[in-house]
Design a protein around this motif. Structure first.
Motif, PDB file in Angstrom:
ATOM      1  N   VAL A 242       4.467   0.526  -8.880  1.00 29.15           N
ATOM      2  CA  VAL A 242       3.933   1.257 -10.034  1.00 29.15           C
ATOM      3  C   VAL A 242       2.437   0.993 -10.146  1.00 29.15           C
ATOM      4  CG1 VAL A 242       4.060   1.557 -12.549  1.00 29.15           C
ATOM      5  CG2 VAL A 242       6.154   1.084 -11.236  1.00 29.15           C
ATOM      6  N   MET A 243       1.642   2.066 -10.247  1.00 33.74           N
ATOM      7  CA  MET A 243       0.188   1.962 -10.415  1.00 33.74           C
ATOM      8  C   MET A 243      -0.169   2.506 -11.791  1.00 33.74           C
ATOM      9  SD  MET A 243      -1.084   1.114  -7.312  1.00 33.74           S
ATOM     10  CE  MET A 243      -2.624   1.920  -6.966  1.00 33.74           C
ATOM     11  N   VAL A 244      -0.602   1.645 -12.701  1.00 35.78           N
ATOM     12  CA  VAL A 244      -0.934   2.078 -14.056  1.00 35.78           C
ATOM     13  C   VAL A 244      -2.418   2.377 -14.137  1.00 35.78           C
ATOM     14  CG1 VAL A 244      -0.797   1.519 -16.494  1.00 35.78           C
ATOM     15  CG2 VAL A 244       0.609   0.279 -14.855  1.00 35.78           C
ATOM     16  N   VAL A 245      -2.762   3.520 -14.694  1.00 33.53           N
ATOM     17  CA  VAL A 245      -4.170   3.829 -14.927  1.00 33.53           C
ATOM     18  C   VAL A 245      -4.357   3.948 -16.437  1.00 33.53           C
ATOM     19  CG1 VAL A 245      -6.122   5.264 -14.291  1.00 33.53           C
ATOM     20  CG2 VAL A 245      -4.158   5.100 -12.754  1.00 33.53           C
ATOM     21  N   GLU A 250      -7.406  12.045 -20.633  1.00 31.25           N
ATOM     22  CA  GLU A 250      -7.889  13.101 -19.740  1.00 31.25           C
ATOM     23  C   GLU A 250      -8.504  12.489 -18.468  1.00 31.25           C
ATOM     24  OE1 GLU A 250      -9.994  16.130 -21.870  1.00 31.25           O
ATOM     25  OE2 GLU A 250     -10.782  16.975 -19.991  1.00 31.25           O
ATOM     26  N   LYS A 251      -9.256  11.390 -18.667  1.00 27.25           N
ATOM     27  CA  LYS A 251      -9.864  10.703 -17.507  1.00 27.25           C
ATOM     28  C   LYS A 251      -8.795  10.126 -16.589  1.00 27.25           C
ATOM     29  CE  LYS A 251     -14.323   9.307 -19.390  1.00 27.25           C
ATOM     30  NZ  LYS A 251     -14.620   8.447 -20.532  1.00 27.25           N
ATOM     31  N   ILE A 330       5.240  -0.749 -19.360  1.00 27.93           N
ATOM     32  CA  ILE A 330       4.649  -0.103 -18.175  1.00 27.93           C
ATOM     33  C   ILE A 330       3.885  -1.148 -17.352  1.00 27.93           C
ATOM     34  CG2 ILE A 330       2.895   1.555 -17.409  1.00 27.93           C
ATOM     35  CD1 ILE A 330       3.696   3.344 -19.773  1.00 27.93           C
ATOM     36  N   GLN A 331       3.125  -2.002 -18.037  1.00 21.09           N
ATOM     37  CA  GLN A 331       2.339  -3.017 -17.323  1.00 21.09           C
ATOM     38  C   GLN A 331       3.244  -4.018 -16.619  1.00 21.09           C
ATOM     39  OE1 GLN A 331       0.013  -4.320 -20.646  1.00 21.09           O
ATOM     40  NE2 GLN A 331      -1.393  -2.576 -20.517  1.00 21.09           N
ATOM     41  N   LYS A 332       4.349  -4.382 -17.260  1.00 19.67           N
ATOM     42  CA  LYS A 332       5.277  -5.309 -16.603  1.00 19.67           C
ATOM     43  C   LYS A 332       5.934  -4.657 -15.389  1.00 19.67           C
ATOM     44  CE  LYS A 332       7.369  -8.663 -18.464  1.00 19.67           C
ATOM     45  NZ  LYS A 332       8.254  -9.576 -19.186  1.00 19.67           N
ATOM     46  N   MET A 338      -3.324  -3.251 -12.870  1.00 16.97           N
ATOM     47  CA  MET A 338      -3.744  -2.089 -13.647  1.00 16.97           C
ATOM     48  C   MET A 338      -5.135  -1.644 -13.214  1.00 16.97           C
ATOM     49  SD  MET A 338      -2.643  -3.544 -17.311  1.00 16.97           S
ATOM     50  CE  MET A 338      -2.796  -5.303 -17.168  1.00 16.97           C
ATOM     51  N   ILE A 339      -5.365  -0.346 -13.333  1.00 19.57           N
ATOM     52  CA  ILE A 339      -6.698   0.196 -13.131  1.00 19.57           C
ATOM     53  C   ILE A 339      -7.164   0.658 -14.505  1.00 19.57           C
ATOM     54  CG2 ILE A 339      -8.012   2.081 -12.062  1.00 19.57           C
ATOM     55  CD1 ILE A 339      -5.627   2.060  -9.927  1.00 19.57           C
ATOM     56  N   THR A 340      -8.269   0.088 -14.980  1.00 18.41           N
ATOM     57  CA  THR A 340      -8.745   0.486 -16.307  1.00 18.41           C
ATOM     58  C   THR A 340     -10.031   1.281 -16.142  1.00 18.41           C
ATOM     59  OG1 THR A 340      -7.738  -1.488 -17.235  1.00 18.41           O
ATOM     60  CG2 THR A 340      -9.368  -0.374 -18.592  1.00 18.41           C
TER      61      THR A 340
END
Ligand code: TXA
Ligand code: MG
Length: 341
Positions: A242-245, A250-251, A330-332, A338-340
């Motif tokens: 899982v890759m969280v952005v 919108e970004k 989601i983060q777990k 994470m990508i912020t």
């Protein structure tokens, strides 16, 4: 064993049948307003051991005990502070678990050797009726195989538990969709161990101070002792990576569109689905609708396991209100990678 399907809308004996199985020391899956639980008599060590076996749950991870009346809290807990009564008035029955010093009525199998116990009074009418009909408090973790996303429908429970438990009571889809808030009242200052259906803002409206455990924001090493043992295990995890952005919706949608491979799955807010036509896609609900996001999250994570995707890109709500619980799950699921933006 054959797992009995019980449905209170078509069978008026369903609750009594489930209660009889509980009294006989069996494990029964029940709906709650948060997620389905795997319930057994909380005061029977043998029954509680069957829960751990069905889930494949690590022995050091304690269970929440579900009650239907305040006298059960007084039986299970000691040194109950005024704050616990104030919280019970505000949020019970409902998605709040309070961790308190345990009494001798709680077997070590439930508390996993800790001196505390988590108690919660669920608001789901079937859960409440089952506790009453069983005549005992019910120890119940989420009704998923250990490590997998929690279950919010009877079909999810059967995916993980068919043949492993005596029965399931089908109560349809859970309304909250993420688990209860776990708050420790066993230390000097109330401490949030897991965000959930009752928000941090709601807790702070009742309590002067609430500390937030760092396990909400970072992975915990296996060797560490933590306040909520469940925090250290990989959780809610679908098979795929899982890759969280995170960031402005919108970004993040545009970032995912630009960076994903064609074979990658996408979990996004409904508004951005048109950006990903052709992708294996699940939607979380509108970016402004946290209630729907919470209801759909585990179903969406589970649905990816029926696909071939190796990577899932996902958007994530801001950590306010119910968004704190959704973002935490989601983060777990992403192991806190994470990508912020
Ligand atoms: O909404 C929920 O809470 C659902 C439904 C079925 O009620 N139950 C649930 O249980 O999510 P489970 O076992 O999946 O998660 C309970 C969490 C775990 O992280 C566990 O470590 C923590 O609560 N917990 C339980 N008892 C505790 C205790 N005495 N001290 C600290 N953490 C505790
Ligand atoms: Mg769980």
């Amino acid at each position: 064993m054959t797992t009995k399907r019980l449905n209170p809308t078509t069978d008026k004996h369903a609750i009594e049948t489930a209660a009889a199985l509980i009294r006989a020391g069996e494990v029964v899956a029940m709906p709650t307003e948060t997620v389905y639980g795997l319930a057994a008599n909380a005061e029977s060590p043998d029954a509680v051991r069957k829960i751990f076996k069905a889930k494949g749950r690590p022995q050091d991870n304690p269970l929440i005990v579900h009650i239907a009346q305040m006298s059960q809290m007084q039986r299970l807990c000691t040194a109950i502070p005024d704050a616990a009564y104030a919280l019970a008035r505000a949020f019970w029955p409902g998605p709040l678990t309070m961790v308190l010093p345990k009494s001798n009525a709680v077997p070590d199998e439930v508390s996993a050797g800790l001196q505390t116990v988590g108690v919660r009074m669920p608001s789901h009418p079937i859960a409440a009726a089952l506790i009453r009909a069983s005549g005992c408090a019910l120890a119940a973790p989420s009704a998923n195989l250990s490590g997998r996303p929690s279950t919010t429908t009877a079909a999810h429970v059967l995916q993980d538990m068919d043949g492993k438990i005596a029965a399931i009571v089908d109560g349809g889809a859970c309304t909250v969709g993420v688990e209860s808030t776990v708050l420790s009242l066993a230390g000097d200052v109330p401490r949030l161990l897991r965000p959930g259906g009752v928000t941090l803002e709601q807790l702070r409206a009742v309590l002067d101070t609430v500390e937030v455990d760092r396990a909400l924001f970072e992975p915990i090493a296996d060797t560490e002792t933590v306040s909520a043992p469940g925090m250290k295990y990989r959780h809610y995890a679908p098979r795929a990576r899982v890759m969280v952005v995170q960031g402005d919706a919108e970004k993040t949608a545009n970032y995912i569109k630009a960076h994903r491979n064609p074979a990658d799955g996408v979990l996004c807010f409904t508004e951005y689905a048109p950006l990903f036509s052709g992708a294996i896609l699940k939607t979380l609900g509108s970016e402004t609708d946290l209630d729907t996001q919470a209801q759909k999250l585990f179903d969406a994570l589970r649905a990816f396991d029926d696909t071939e995707v190796q990577t899932i890109w996902t958007q994530c709500p801001e950590s306010t209100g119910l968004g704190l619980a959704i973002a935490n799950r989601i983060q777990k699921a992403a192991g806190f990678h994470m990508i912020t933006l």
